[in-house]
Design a protein around this motif. Structure first.
Motif, mmCIF file in Angstrom:
data_model
loop_
_atom_site.group_PDB
_atom_site.id
_atom_site.type_symbol
_atom_site.label_atom_id
_atom_site.label_comp_id
_atom_site.label_asym_id
_atom_site.label_seq_id
_atom_site.Cartn_x
_atom_site.Cartn_y
_atom_site.Cartn_z
ATOM 1 N N GLU A 129 -41.195 22.895 -16.834
ATOM 2 C CA GLU A 129 -42.224 21.993 -17.454
ATOM 3 C C GLU A 129 -41.785 20.611 -17.059
ATOM 4 O OE1 GLU A 129 -44.420 24.297 -20.944
ATOM 5 O OE2 GLU A 129 -42.537 23.119 -21.522
ATOM 6 N N LYS A 130 -42.946 19.773 -16.937
ATOM 7 C CA LYS A 130 -42.849 18.118 -16.733
ATOM 8 C C LYS A 130 -42.852 17.813 -17.856
ATOM 9 C CE LYS A 130 -45.448 16.199 -13.648
ATOM 10 N NZ LYS A 130 -46.647 15.875 -13.042
ATOM 11 N N VAL A 131 -41.633 16.911 -18.209
ATOM 12 C CA VAL A 131 -41.240 16.340 -19.201
ATOM 13 C C VAL A 131 -41.316 14.885 -19.074
ATOM 14 C CG1 VAL A 131 -39.957 16.125 -21.384
ATOM 15 C CG2 VAL A 131 -40.151 18.336 -20.313
ATOM 16 N N LEU A 132 -41.900 14.012 -19.850
ATOM 17 C CA LEU A 132 -41.833 12.417 -19.771
ATOM 18 C C LEU A 132 -40.999 12.346 -21.168
ATOM 19 C CD1 LEU A 132 -42.518 9.799 -18.994
ATOM 20 C CD2 LEU A 132 -44.904 9.896 -20.337
ATOM 21 N N GLU A 133 -39.960 11.307 -20.715
ATOM 22 C CA GLU A 133 -39.016 10.892 -21.646
ATOM 23 C C GLU A 133 -39.014 9.467 -21.866
ATOM 24 O OE1 GLU A 133 -34.619 10.940 -23.539
ATOM 25 O OE2 GLU A 133 -34.821 10.643 -21.418
ATOM 26 N N ILE A 134 -39.373 8.834 -23.002
ATOM 27 C CA ILE A 134 -39.443 7.385 -23.365
ATOM 28 C C ILE A 134 -38.218 6.994 -24.049
ATOM 29 C CG2 ILE A 134 -40.581 5.494 -24.279
ATOM 30 C CD1 ILE A 134 -42.330 7.153 -22.084
ATOM 31 N N GLY A 135 -37.187 6.079 -23.302
ATOM 32 C CA GLY A 135 -36.020 5.721 -24.005
ATOM 33 C C GLY A 135 -34.990 6.407 -23.496
ATOM 34 N N THR A 136 -34.363 6.267 -22.192
ATOM 35 C CA THR A 136 -33.399 7.131 -21.314
ATOM 36 C C THR A 136 -32.334 6.858 -22.308
ATOM 37 O OG1 THR A 136 -34.551 6.520 -19.307
ATOM 38 C CG2 THR A 136 -32.132 7.476 -19.334
ATOM 39 N N GLY A 137 -31.632 5.437 -22.794
ATOM 40 C CA GLY A 137 -30.638 5.351 -23.578
ATOM 41 C C GLY A 137 -29.461 5.755 -22.606
ATOM 42 N N SER A 138 -28.663 6.320 -23.371
ATOM 43 C CA SER A 138 -27.198 6.853 -22.811
ATOM 44 C C SER A 138 -27.715 7.913 -21.636
ATOM 45 C CB SER A 138 -26.443 7.627 -23.817
ATOM 46 O OG SER A 138 -26.861 8.626 -24.268
ATOM 47 N N ARG B 278 -36.416 0.733 -20.712
ATOM 48 C CA ARG B 278 -36.966 -0.690 -20.835
ATOM 49 C C ARG B 278 -35.852 -1.462 -20.709
ATOM 50 N NH1 ARG B 278 -36.374 -3.669 -25.168
ATOM 51 N NH2 ARG B 278 -38.087 -5.012 -24.582
ATOM 52 N N GLN B 279 -34.446 -1.358 -20.757
ATOM 53 C CA GLN B 279 -33.116 -2.053 -20.751
ATOM 54 C C GLN B 279 -32.868 -2.084 -19.408
ATOM 55 O OE1 GLN B 279 -32.421 -4.123 -23.051
ATOM 56 N NE2 GLN B 279 -33.118 -3.365 -25.052
ATOM 57 N N LYS B 280 -32.811 -3.306 -18.570
ATOM 58 C CA LYS B 280 -32.468 -3.130 -17.243
ATOM 59 C C LYS B 280 -30.871 -2.801 -17.150
ATOM 60 C CE LYS B 280 -33.544 -4.204 -12.850
ATOM 61 N NZ LYS B 280 -32.392 -3.861 -11.982
ATOM 62 N N LYS B 281 -30.218 -3.337 -17.869
ATOM 63 C CA LYS B 281 -28.673 -3.139 -17.872
ATOM 64 C C LYS B 281 -28.431 -1.617 -18.144
ATOM 65 C CE LYS B 281 -24.233 -4.227 -19.937
ATOM 66 N NZ LYS B 281 -23.502 -4.923 -20.726
ATOM 67 N N LEU B 282 -29.189 -0.791 -18.822
ATOM 68 C CA LEU B 282 -28.985 0.409 -19.213
ATOM 69 C C LEU B 282 -29.333 1.500 -17.980
ATOM 70 C CD1 LEU B 282 -29.802 1.315 -22.777
ATOM 71 C CD2 LEU B 282 -27.402 0.990 -21.761
ATOM 72 N N PHE B 283 -30.712 0.892 -17.554
ATOM 73 C CA PHE B 283 -31.078 1.564 -16.335
ATOM 74 C C PHE B 283 -30.029 1.548 -15.029
ATOM 75 C CE2 PHE B 283 -33.739 1.220 -12.393
ATOM 76 C CZ PHE B 283 -34.168 2.569 -12.412
ATOM 77 N N ASP B 284 -29.458 0.284 -15.014
ATOM 78 C CA ASP B 284 -28.658 -0.042 -13.788
ATOM 79 C C ASP B 284 -27.442 0.883 -13.888
ATOM 80 O OD1 ASP B 284 -30.557 -1.504 -12.346
ATOM 81 O OD2 ASP B 284 -29.581 -3.297 -13.217
ATOM 82 N N GLU B 285 -26.987 1.018 -15.133
ATOM 83 C CA GLU B 285 -25.757 1.885 -15.267
ATOM 84 C C GLU B 285 -25.895 3.196 -14.900
ATOM 85 O OE1 GLU B 285 -24.307 1.320 -19.417
ATOM 86 O OE2 GLU B 285 -23.575 -0.717 -18.948
ATOM 87 N N HIS B 286 -27.130 3.724 -15.125
ATOM 88 C CA HIS B 286 -27.470 5.198 -14.602
ATOM 89 C C HIS B 286 -27.346 5.454 -13.057
ATOM 90 C CE1 HIS B 286 -28.279 6.859 -18.574
ATOM 91 N NE2 HIS B 286 -29.185 5.901 -18.873
ATOM 92 N N ARG B 287 -27.555 4.481 -12.420
ATOM 93 C CA ARG B 287 -27.287 4.678 -11.149
ATOM 94 C C ARG B 287 -25.744 5.179 -10.591
ATOM 95 N NH1 ARG B 287 -31.610 2.354 -8.521
ATOM 96 N NH2 ARG B 287 -32.455 0.412 -9.547
ATOM 97 N N LYS B 288 -24.676 4.881 -11.157
ATOM 98 C CA LYS B 288 -23.591 5.354 -11.165
ATOM 99 C C LYS B 288 -22.876 6.290 -11.874
ATOM 100 C CE LYS B 288 -21.650 1.146 -12.888
ATOM 101 N NZ LYS B 288 -22.723 0.416 -13.514
ATOM 102 N N PHE B 289 -23.822 6.976 -12.828
ATOM 103 C CA PHE B 289 -23.299 7.676 -13.783
ATOM 104 C C PHE B 289 -22.848 8.966 -13.156
ATOM 105 C CE2 PHE B 289 -24.175 11.115 -17.285
ATOM 106 C CZ PHE B 289 -23.115 10.567 -18.106
#
Length: 218
Positions: A85-94, A113-124
C-alpha cells in the motif's frame, strides 16, 4: 566515527519490548515483528544505547523526539496496513516510524519540514535497506499531491485541525491516523474517506505529540 552494531543483547531487549507492547494491547503480529526486527538504538545518540528499548520517547535534533514504541505500534496498528500500500507519512522525525512501515512492505512517502533532520537522513545507516521509502523536504499540511492518491496517511505530530489537502490526497476507502488537538494532550483519530469526499471519524486514546507546524524550516 560511530560504528553501528546490533548485538544479541540488543535483540534480547527488543524481544522484551515486544512483550511489553503485547501486554499493553498491541495485537497486530506484523507490527510486532517489524519492531522486533528494527534496531531502534541506531536512531538515537549512542549515549542512549543502554536505554533505547525502554518504552518511552527520547529527544532527537531540532527539538523533536523519537516516539515511544507503544505510540508507533498503536498508530501503525490503527492503519490496518497491507503489503505494497502507498502510505503518506507527515513528520519523518528520526525516521523510525517510516522504517517500521517500510519493514511491513509499504510504499512509504515521508515528509519532513526540518531541513537539518531531512539532510541527516541522507547518510542514515539503514536508508539503503529500504528502497521502498522515499524522503521529501516540505510542508506536511500540503502533502504530496503529485504522488497521490494514497491508501493510508499517518501524522506523527499533533495537528491543530485535520488538514483538508491530506483528505483530498487519499483514495476512497483510505484511512488516516492523526492525533488532533492543541495543548499537551491530543485525541487519536482514524478517518476513513467516503465516496463523497467526506471522512468518517473514529475516536481512540489520548496521546501527547510535538506540534505539527505549517511551512518549512530551513
Amino acid at each position: 566515527m560511530r560504528t553501528f552494531e546490533d548485538t544479541y543483547r540488543h535483540k534480547g531487549l527488543r524481544m522484551q519490548l515486544v512483550k511489553v507492547l503485547r501486554e499493553k494491547g498491541i495485537t497486530d503480529e506484523r507490527v510486532l515483528t517489524a519492531i522486533q526486527n528494527i534496531p531502534r538504538h541506531y536512531f538515537m545518540d549512542s549515549a542512549f544505547d543502554k536505554i533505547a528499548y525502554e518504552d518511552r520517547a527520547f529527544p532527537i535534533a531540532e527539538g523533536q523526539t523519537i516516539s515511544q514504541p507503544y505510540t508507533v505500534a498503536y498508530q501503525t496498528q490503527l492503519l490496518e496496513l497491507k503489503p505494497y500500500e502507498k502510505v503518506l507519512e507527515i513528520g519523518t522525525g528520526s525516521g523510525y516510524q517510516a522504517i517500521v512501515l517500510g519493514e511491513m512492505q509499504a510504499q512509504v512517502f515521508t515528509i519532513e519540514r526540518q531541513k537539518k533532520l531531512f539532510d541527516e537522513h541522507r547518510k542514515f545507516v539503514l536508508r539503503n535497506k529500504y528502497p521502498n521509502i522515499k524522503y521529501f523536504y516540505g510542508d506536511g499540511f500540503e502533502g504530496l499531491p503529485t504522488f497521490g492518491p494514497f491508501d493510508k496517511v499517518i501524522i506523527t505530530a499533533a495537528a491543530p485541525y485535520i488538514p483538508p489537502k491530506l483528505i483530498q490526497q487519499m483514495k476512497v476507502g483510505g484511512k488516516m491516523v492523526i492525533p488532533v488537538g492543541e495543548g499537551h494532550v491530543q485525541r487519536m483519530l482514524r478517518l476513513t474517506k467516503q465516496a463523497d469526499g467526506t471522512a468518517k471519524e473514529e475516536v481512540f486514546e489520548n496521546f501527547s505529540f510535538v506540534p505539527m507546524v505549517e511551512g518549512k524550516n530551513s
